[in-house]
Design a protein around this motif. Structure first.
Motif: not given
Length: 436
Positions: A235, A239-240, A244-245, A256, A259, A261-262
């Motif tokens: 995480d 993920l970034p 993500k984010g 945004e 979440p 999706h992750f």
């Protein structure tokens, strides 16, 4: 007192690893060893690999354990790799896993796994002992874990053995194993940290030769452990880079990325299922509207190129390195994705602090159930891979004192104890209370 059975088999069916042990006497239990591709070991990875092959019944071939990993690494894009499927045992939302043109229920995946597990054990488990003792978590994984469903699925899975199966809490198996080392009475707390669950049992051990050597006092558990620690790293560091984010455009708005999706990246059992036409179409649509389309392209590369196994191997390696070093580097290089990140042990401990707090509360619940103060515990036996994490050990040191902590045989003690419990004339007292 009834005589001990001739041979008993202990099965530690774990989220990450599985182990077999055989016992033929009150104090004797031997680990079954596997001549795996990477070298002989008593630890068998709880993993499956499926691939299409002509001439095989049903057109679908499969392997398990280290052999599954070998098959997957040889032909990743032509196979489906599944790991940690035990974590969906109590999940009512999980019905089947789609593998090529076939769908498998939990118990069917389990039966395939057992078939190969015992096949690779070879002559050591032939003929199969009449008495089989299987470990189960005190609490299954999941916020809404359905224990009755997990029991039905376990029953269907282990029915393939053709033997009566006795279920015992996993930390109780570890407690029984640790008790065999003691030469005097004691009260012990066993903390078992698996891949999916952290389980705790308190047991009184009487003097050697006592008619009933061990007496269980209390058990508690929580559905988070090593896999959750791995996801904390994913995480923060992975993920970034996969979006993500981030944000996407919807008409004249910038929103945004949801979440959801992750979410599958936090669970091996779901991550393995992501490479489907429906999922990939959804990701390609998201890429077209994403503010950073290259991040979504990297996520697509992970799914299309089956990079999940390698990612989690790198994450696990970082976690293990931080158990013995103050800082370590996450390194992952593959098609469409390159990650290099320095991490300090202090950073990692900060990431998992909320999980450790919940684990501490679960330990306290076991102590309250037993009606004991910390001073009443003579030994704390830490087992399971995540017990090697310094912050985990510190949690118990703070409560009970460093001098009372013991460890060893982190990956094999449960199976060892289960096999020995199978030798007990009073086996019924060890059966998990909701299994009796």
């Amino acid at each position: 007192m009834a005589p001990n059975p001739a041979r008993t088999l202990g099965i530690d069916f774990g989220t990450t690893n599985s182990v077999l042990a055989l016992a033929s006497g009150e104090t004797e239990a031997d680990m079954v060893r596997f001549a795996a591709p990477g070298g002989t070991s008593s630890v068998f990875r709880t993993a499956l690999c499926f691939w299409q092959e002509e001439g095989v019944r049903g057109g679908l071939a499969h392997e398990a354990g280290p052999w599954a990993i070998e098959e997957f690494l040889e032909f990743p894009q032509g196979s489906r790799f599944i790991q940690s499927f035990k974590s969906v045992a109590a999940n009512a939302a999980f019905e089947t896993a789609g593998l090529f043109e076939k769908r498998f229920r939990f118990e069917e995946l389990g039966q395939v796994f057992l078939e190969h597990f015992l096949k690779h054990a070879g002559a050591a488990v032939r003929p199969l002992p009449e008495r089989v003792v299987v470990g189960r978590p005190v609490r299954y994984v999941g916020a809404r874990a359905d224990e009755a469903l997990a029991r039905r699925r376990y029953d269907a899975m282990f029915a393939a053995l053709g033997r009566e199966v006795h279920y015992v809490y996993e930390p109780v198996g570890a407690a029984f194993s640790f008790a065999s080392r003691l030469s005097e009475p004691a009260t012990i707390l066993v903390a078992d940290f698996g891949g999916g669950t952290s389980d705790f049992s308190i047991v009184t051990v009487r003097e050697p030769g006592a008619p009933q050597r061990c007496v269980p006092l209390a058990s508690s558990g929580i559905g988070l452990a090593g896999d959750r620690f791995d996801f904390r790293i994913m995480d923060r560091l992975v993920l970034p880079q996969l979006g993500k984010g981030g944000t996407y455009r919807s008409f004249d708005k910038v929103l945004e990325i949801p979440p959801g999706h992750f979410a599958d990246f936090g669970d091996w059992s779901r991550l393995a299922m992501m490479r489907s036409k429906k999922t990939l179409e959804r990701l390609h649509t998201l890429r077209q509207s994403a503010t950073d389309p290259e991040a979504i392209a990297r996520m697509i590369a992970v799914v299309e190129n089956e990079l999940g196994f390698g990612l989690y191997e790198a994450v696990g390696g970082l976690k293990r390195a931080l158990s013995s070093q103050d800082h370590a580097e996450l390194v992952f290089e593959d098609e469409g994705l390159s990650i290099r990140a320095e991490v300090t042990r202090a950073e990692f401990e900060d990431w998992i602090a909320p999980d450790l707090a919940r684990i501490g509360e679960t330990v306290d619940a076991a102590m309250a159930q037993a009606g004991l103060a910390p001073e009443a515990i003579d030994h704390v036996f830490l087992t399971g891979g995540s017990s090697l994490i310094p912050a985990v050990r510190a949690l118990f040191s703070a409560r009970f004192g460093e001098g009372r902590l013991a460890s060893g045989d982190e990956l094999t003690s449960i199976a060892h104890g289960l096999a020995m419990i199978g030798q007990s004339a009073d086996l019924a007292q060890w059966v998990a209370r909701d299994e009796a």
